[in-house]
Design a protein around this motif. Structure first.
Motif, PDB file in Angstrom:
ATOM      1  N   TYR A  48       0.814  -1.119  -0.316  1.00  0.00           N
ATOM      2  CA  TYR A  48       0.056   0.132  -0.157  1.00  0.00           C
ATOM      3  C   TYR A  48       0.698   1.194   0.080  1.00  0.00           C
ATOM      4  O   TYR A  48       0.628   2.401   0.835  1.00  0.00           O
ATOM      5  N   GLU A 237     -10.179   2.884   0.111  1.00  0.00           N
ATOM      6  CA  GLU A 237     -10.497   1.818  -0.349  1.00  0.00           C
ATOM      7  C   GLU A 237     -10.768   0.896   1.014  1.00  0.00           C
ATOM      8  O   GLU A 237     -10.004   1.138   2.067  1.00  0.00           O
ATOM      9  N   ASN A 239     -10.155  -2.362   1.687  1.00  0.00           N
ATOM     10  CA  ASN A 239      -8.921  -3.530   1.751  1.00  0.00           C
ATOM     11  C   ASN A 239      -8.107  -2.858   2.892  1.00  0.00           C
ATOM     12  O   ASN A 239      -7.661  -3.550   3.611  1.00  0.00           O
ATOM     13  N   CYS A 242      -9.013  -2.850   6.441  1.00  0.00           N
ATOM     14  CA  CYS A 242      -9.560  -4.335   6.664  1.00  0.00           C
ATOM     15  C   CYS A 242      -8.066  -4.731   7.017  1.00  0.00           C
ATOM     16  O   CYS A 242      -7.856  -5.760   8.151  1.00  0.00           O
ATOM     17  N   GLU A 243      -7.034  -4.763   6.078  1.00  0.00           N
ATOM     18  CA  GLU A 243      -5.735  -5.340   6.349  1.00  0.00           C
ATOM     19  C   GLU A 243      -5.076  -4.925   7.768  1.00  0.00           C
ATOM     20  O   GLU A 243      -4.281  -5.388   8.468  1.00  0.00           O
ATOM     21  N   LYS A 402      -3.568 -16.462   4.782  1.00  0.00           N
ATOM     22  CA  LYS A 402      -4.653 -15.564   4.436  1.00  0.00           C
ATOM     23  C   LYS A 402      -5.980 -15.582   5.042  1.00  0.00           C
ATOM     24  O   LYS A 402      -6.893 -14.737   5.468  1.00  0.00           O
ATOM     25  N   ALA A 406      -7.519 -13.131   7.952  1.00  0.00           N
ATOM     26  CA  ALA A 406      -8.583 -12.262   7.285  1.00  0.00           C
ATOM     27  C   ALA A 406      -9.944 -12.520   7.814  1.00  0.00           C
ATOM     28  O   ALA A 406     -10.773 -11.489   7.949  1.00  0.00           O
ATOM     29  N   CYS A 464     -15.117  -4.640   9.492  1.00  0.00           N
ATOM     30  CA  CYS A 464     -13.923  -5.112   8.778  1.00  0.00           C
ATOM     31  C   CYS A 464     -14.471  -6.884   8.606  1.00  0.00           C
ATOM     32  O   CYS A 464     -13.911  -7.162   7.349  1.00  0.00           O
ATOM     33  N   SER A 468     -14.507  -8.420   4.983  1.00  0.00           N
ATOM     34  CA  SER A 468     -13.462  -9.626   4.469  1.00  0.00           C
ATOM     35  C   SER A 468     -14.153 -10.568   3.838  1.00  0.00           C
ATOM     36  O   SER A 468     -13.654 -11.315   2.660  1.00  0.00           O
ATOM     37  N   TYR A 471     -15.902  -9.299   0.129  1.00  0.00           N
ATOM     38  CA  TYR A 471     -14.809  -8.861  -0.998  1.00  0.00           C
ATOM     39  C   TYR A 471     -13.586 -10.053  -1.029  1.00  0.00           C
ATOM     40  O   TYR A 471     -12.562  -9.536  -1.231  1.00  0.00           O
ATOM     41  N   ARG A 472     -14.001 -11.111  -0.486  1.00  0.00           N
ATOM     42  CA  ARG A 472     -13.122 -12.083  -0.403  1.00  0.00           C
ATOM     43  C   ARG A 472     -12.435 -12.461  -2.133  1.00  0.00           C
ATOM     44  O   ARG A 472     -13.211 -12.768  -2.744  1.00  0.00           O
ATOM     45  N   ASP A 473     -11.413 -12.543  -2.264  1.00  0.00           N
ATOM     46  CA  ASP A 473     -10.782 -12.572  -3.799  1.00  0.00           C
ATOM     47  C   ASP A 473     -10.699 -14.314  -4.127  1.00  0.00           C
ATOM     48  O   ASP A 473     -10.350 -14.115  -5.385  1.00  0.00           O
TER      49      ASP A 473
END
Length: 544
Positions: A48, A237, A239, A242-243, A402, A406, A464, A468, A471-473
């Protein structure tokens, strides 16, 4: 006439304790400062754009870090017991939360141990006259180190199901070094921490100076300024927020059960508020220092940040080998990798101690078999880590990391705040802290914790957690189904715990599930209750 008939109960086993406050503080510091500071934090800062990540991270520290750290130390110190029983005592309906913490930590310990094995692998190879990642390469230092890590350490050149025997040996050494350090008890761990923490904090600043010396001074400063820039667009954003929250949970060890366990060995009236503030600040300072060292090392070898996400995740095990090959001076490689090993080893000791404490609290008879239980636990963790020594083990590693970070810790932290703030009650919590434990909590701290526990912290954790999942990728590839199971693991355990509590307390009424039991009290009260004889009055009628 009445006769007293005593009923003698079984003995109440004595828990271990720290020898002094210094060792207690070092135990907490060693647990919080680990590979999360040296590996995950620099990775997220790189992901980031440097200092951009620090803004949500500092916000998460205030909203999540300080409140949860304080709460876990308070509960562990008050009850002098590990997380598995702690939540059963405070609210039987949430008995599954403590077990979920320990079982999730067990999964984390498996992949964390392989990170320590990687450092041992590099340490062993650093004793050579020429570092192996610079022998047969005409590439630059960074590419040579990346090739060595991917092909030799991770075993990308070997068949899919073949085990990297040298890495397996490193994993075995790491596992049984843990058993050796833990087997002597809490007081012996304090002695180990004096060395491991001291060495790590001495080497870090030296490494920073070395990276500057080996670089062009002007280029070094220009690179560092580049990493200090802030991209305001990325702050919009979800993300990054959350991170930041998950990194705070990960690096401080929140909702893991480790802080409850460590605090359970404190004296009853220890000032844990002071420790909370100091430890959170020290952990944050260490994370920033580690990040500066990593970024300055990149600058010194003239390497830009990699764009590949997997390469970013492996940043620690590529950047430092590259820097050391440029320095090319013994015994620096050995010293640096020992430092990284100590950082990870400190945290891993406490994580394994949390697992064994859960076993000893649940099955008190095992306290008479302390060493076999510790060795058996380390052996089991070693066996479960063998798949990570195969080719493709890095994907298993990333999948575990992850999905645990997460989702799991956000959910368990949310449960913990709800139990303390709403089920048991904030006022009741502060009453035992201020009046029974005599910890000085000034009005400013009181209102800060009240606002956090009752409103801000649970809402932030919930937001969060929802983000998470939404928007889990799905980046785990063929491991995705396994990743979802790991992510749902704590949810299932907590639900099973609720069902178990309902069945067990059915005759007492469902309201009893949200009420503290008689065992929610200091250990000395439980000990006195167990040791003192119960008496019954036997009425005997006599005639003259």
């Amino acid at each position: 006439m009445a006769f007293k008939l005593p009923q003698i109960l079984g003995s109440y086993e004595q828990r271990g304790a720290y020898r002094n406050q210094k060792e207690a503080f070092l135990a907490f510091l060693g647990y919080s400062v680990g590979l999360g500071n040296f590996w995950r934090f620099p990775y997220l800062c790189a992901k980031y754009d440097g200092a951009t990540f620090l803004i949500p991270y500092f916000a998460a520290l205030v909203v999540i870090g300080l409140p949860l750290y304080f709460l876990e130390l308070a509960l562990g110190q008050y009850l002098s017991i590990g997380p598995t029983h702690l939540f059963c005592f405070i609210s039987p309906g949430f008995c599954g939360v403590g077990w979920a913490m320990v079982l999730v930590m067990m999964l984390e310990t498996i992949y964390y141990n392989i990170g320590i094995a990687w450092t041992l692998f590099f340490t062993a190879n650093s004793f050579r006259e020429h570092l192996p990642w610079e022998l047969n390469s005409t590439e630059n230092h960074y590419n040579a180190a990346a090739s060595y890590f991917n092909q030799t350490v991770l075993g990308e050149r070997q068949p899919e199901t073949e085990i990297n025997l040298l890495l397996l040996l490193s994993l075995a050494v790491a596992s049984y070094l843990l058993a050796l350090a833990i087997a002597r008890g809490v007081w012996y761990m304090g002695k180990v921490l004096y060395i491991t923490i001291g060495v790590a904090y001495i080497i870090l600043p030296v490494l920073l100076v070395a990276s500057y010396v080996k670089s062009d001074g002007t280029g070094w400063w220009d690179s560092m300024k580049e990493y200090l820039r802030v991209d305001s667009i990325k702050l919009l954003e979800g993300n990054i927020w959350c991170e930041a929250a998950t990194q705070v949970m990960y690096t401080l060890g929140l909702a893991h059960g480790g802080l409850h366990t460590l605090a359970s060995y404190n004296t009853f009236r220890h000032n844990f508020l002071r420790d909370t503030v100091l430890l959170v600040l020290l952990d944050t300072a260490t994370s920033i220092l580690c990040t500066i060292v990593v970024f300055s090392s990149l600058a010194s070898i003239g390497q830009e940040l990699p764009e590949d996400k997997q390469e970013l995740a492996n940043l620690l095990f590529i950047v430092f080998p590259a820097l050391l090959s440029k320095i090319d001076a013994q015994p620096w490689p050995v010293i640096v990798f020992c430092m990284i090993f100590f950082f990870g080893f400190n945290s891993q000791m406490i994580m394994v101690e949390t697992i064994t404490t859960a076993l000893f609290d649940q099955f008190r008879v095992l306290r008479h078999c302390y060493v076999p239980v510790v060795v058996g636990t380390c052996t089991a963790l070693f066996l479960m880590g063998i798949p990570l020594c195969m080719r493709g083990g890095i994907r298993f590693f990333q999948c575990l990391d992850k999905n645990i970070t997460a989702h799991s810790f956000l959910f368990l932290g949310l449960c913990e705040v709800i139990v303390a703030g709403y089920v048991y009650g904030f006022h009741n919590l502060m009453d035992i802290i201020r009046n029974r434990m005599k910890v000085p909590v000034c009005p400013l701290w009181y209102w800060y914790f009240r606002v956090m526990y009752m409103f801000v912290t649970p809402l932030f954790l919930l937001a969060c957690l929802i983000f998470s999942w939404l928007y889990r990728d799905g980046s785990c590839g063929s491991w995705e189904v396994f990743g979802v199971i790991v992510a749902l693991y704590p949810f299932i355990i907590v639900v099973v715990g609720v069902g178990y509590a309902v069945i067990r307390n059915w005759n007492k009424g469902l309201a009893s599930l949200l009420e503290p039991t008689q065992d929610f009290c200091p250990e000395y009260e439980r000990r006195e209750r167990a040791a003192s004889p119960k008496t019954y009055e036997l009425q005997v009628t006599t005639t003259l």
